[in-house]
Design an enzyme around this catalytic site. Sequence first.
Site, PDB file in Angstrom:
ATOM      1  N   ASP A 314       0.945  -1.299   0.002  1.00 23.68           N
ATOM      2  CA  ASP A 314      -0.166  -0.040  -0.061  1.00 23.68           C
ATOM      3  C   ASP A 314       0.859   1.200   0.022  1.00 23.68           C
ATOM      4  OD1 ASP A 314      -2.440   1.420   0.136  1.00 23.68           O
ATOM      5  OD2 ASP A 314      -2.222   1.485   2.362  1.00 23.68           O
ATOM      6  N   ASP A 613      -2.987  -1.205   5.551  1.00 20.06           N
ATOM      7  CA  ASP A 613      -3.324  -0.619   6.948  1.00 20.06           C
ATOM      8  C   ASP A 613      -4.846  -0.495   6.800  1.00 20.06           C
ATOM      9  OD1 ASP A 613      -3.787   1.470   5.244  1.00 20.06           O
ATOM     10  OD2 ASP A 613      -2.278   2.613   6.173  1.00 20.06           O
ATOM     11  N   ASP A 617      -7.720  -3.525   2.620  1.00 15.86           N
ATOM     12  CA  ASP A 617      -6.396  -4.389   2.249  1.00 15.86           C
ATOM     13  C   ASP A 617      -6.802  -5.619   2.952  1.00 15.86           C
ATOM     14  OD1 ASP A 617      -5.103  -2.314   1.231  1.00 15.86           O
ATOM     15  OD2 ASP A 617      -4.421  -1.365   3.177  1.00 15.86           O
TER      16      ASP A 617
END
Length: 890
Positions: A314, A613, A617
């Site tokens: 990410d 996070d 996800d």
Amino acid sequence: MIVALDTSHDGLSIYEAAVRLQRHGRNLLARTRRASPITLVVRQFENPLALVLLGSGLLAYLFGSGTDSVVIVSVVIVNALIGAVQELRAAKAIEALDSVVPDFTTTYRGGFLVQLSSADLVPGDMIMLERGARVPADVRVCFARNLQAVELALTGESVPVDKDPDPVEERCSLGDRRCMLFSGTILATGSVRGVVVATGAATELGKIAKLIQTAARPDTPLMRDLVQFGKRLTQIICAVAAILFYIAYRRGFPLYEAVRAAVSLACASIPVALPATITIALAVAVRRMAARNAIVRTLPSIETLGSTTIICSDKTGTLTLGEMTARRLWASGHLFELTGSGYAPAGELRLRDRALEPPEAVLELVRAAAVCNDAILQLSWGTWSGVGSPTEIALVVAARKLGVDFAAERNRLPRRDTIPFDATTRYMITLHDQPGDEQLVLVKGAPEEIVKRCNRVAGAEVELASVLEVVDLLAASGMRVIAVAAAHRAGLSSHIDAAELQGAELLGLIGLVDPPHPEAIPAIASCHGAGLNIKMVTGDHPATARAIGVDLGLVPDRDAQVVIGAEFEQLRPRQLARLAESAEVFARVEPEHKLRLVEALQTRNNVVAMTGDGVNDAPALRQADVGIAMGRRGTAAAREAADIILVDDNFGSIAAAVEEGRRCFDNLMKLLIFLVPTAMGQGLAILIGVIAFPIVDGVPLLPIIPLQILWVNFVTGVTLSVPLAWERANANLMQRAPRARGQPLFGRELIVRCVLVGVLMAASAIGLFLWQYDEARGLADTDLALRKAQTMAVTTIVLAQVFYLFQCRSLHTSVFRLEVTNPSVYLGVVATLAMHAAFVYAPPMQDLFHSAALGIEELVLSAATAALVLPAVSIHKWRARRASPEERAG
């Protein structure tokens, strides 16, 4: 939308709401049923080696050897309990998702405003939300004022998103649906009245919950290899034991003794201590990784991380700081650079790579940006933090870097009126008193809206049309651009009108970025050097994603390919897999896309780690071979779905975790090549004894019996093998390629080494058994003679293990070239020798294990024979290093 849902601005009637609640169900996410502790224990017996041992224990019991049976079954149960305890840490992702649904929501029912449990909301309900509220369901915006929502949990982006009632294209991405509020997100500013369009599992959050349920956590490479190794070993052991039973029975062994010989072979050939030692080795690695800011939730993920070939990361808060930073200032016709990152007000102004004192035009720009601003910057316990919008905090930080005291400026220019930022107008206006009879009007916002209201640029002869070219240049660099302007008006008033902006003076432009984490760039370089491919996966705009990718060293230039998440839906699985492997940056990616990306990479035989996070996800974290969640910014759903949690949210800790994972794998391999030859040597000793040794008084001569085998494998095996878990990493650990998926657990050289050591141990044990039995045949007590001979065989195997342990400290380097860097090895040796002394000389141990005391001459002979393993393995390692450059490096 109101018509489609058959509702009104007064909301649903109580009766209609009850009907819809019955039809759609409560606004809750389904929970997965967690396996019971008993189920977890039973699951451990799916291991074929455990089943063979249980069968051996049952046979021992049926044929009257209760002690053997109890010891064998106890060993299996201990290993099962260790495995069950680890599985009790199973993921709670769905439960974590439930926690983000609020308790009560202001709702219209039958024309009246009521406080309703969020679990009872239904499609068609008209609700009201204020700033700071968490959205309870998916809501279509009907009326809004200054509305912004933080969709970090869904899209991964921390910058608030403007929301308004205007419709958008039907197939636009999640991050571009400006007319929608999604369950689990938070209102950053403004208020809203909207209609609920989806609840529970039908929301975007609910779809993620379904993805988490369907995403199966794959077995780790080492666990798959160990299962395959166990199956093959089980087949071989069962076949050889059956053949051995047949041979023993045909040779005249009594039925009980024939069965006992088969049980002995099974116990001898199974590395009983292997499950326990692997668990202990992984636990040691857990402590080491915790010291490097990585918390491990599932033990096998440690070695998987060492085998990882691709890390999908990410962007916001992982590769970047997650804190907006003013990087470029355009004032008086010049483009300046402002150094520093994050909220700490430390940096300098640079022009053409030269530091300089800020000119007045730049100071006017940052003063205005800090005064037309509601954010606060504060220092607490040595850490700078901000309160307010990340963009406004960044503007205050920029002013502070250049020496502007924003608090003093706000006192000098007291605010009279404010027009807050609005998603429609895209600017904020403030009215301030100043000395004299004039007032100051300040405005900041989207450059397209500000520039068209200005008639000049402060401090420069610049055409306003060329200002937009500067905006395009900054935007192409992945920056969010804010324009700041000022106007003066005569007289005093307490109110401001947006029409008064016409004819304002443009003070300049500020380009903001979410900068790369300072440790991310070297960490990515380290991962690249270790043969890992890093892919950035973000919900951000493609231009921003590409610019960050260049800064991080993921892509070479600003013309590099960026894959849009929507493209996934247009590709066949094979096309997607090829694209996923070739591209490095993925933008506008939604939760389903992240999951498909991981799955596509796995079909290309990659071992995939996924970092993240947000709630968005979680499915991909669970599907990945290793899920890595952020500990500080990470949502509960992401942490519960992950295998590893980074305490410091630092991508740099991932490189350290990869190194620890590789070190752990190497040490696990050392455990394997230590334990397997011992089992092989004992099995050969039993096999040869049954085939070739004579039968004395109806009792076959066996060099070692089941209880003695279990002593060697489980007790001394643990004390000698576990110290290998503390071995240091090889110098070339992060310069070699990852272990390929499907690569055999044992290469040809390691197989040869195991056979070499196993044959040496078997030959030494058999030779000394026969010598000792021949020496003791004159004793009146024939049972004592047999026990002394068997004790000498066991002693030889234990001492051979002690010597071989030092060779196992490195897979390829001879013991004579290793430094003394692991004191635990010597502690393990001392503990083993002390316990074996009790085995040989303590009467209770003699009674239990059928051992007998040995003399000094016998001990010296056993030690000398066992020491033959040292030169034999050193010669083998030397030949292997000459044949393989890779082994020379290790």
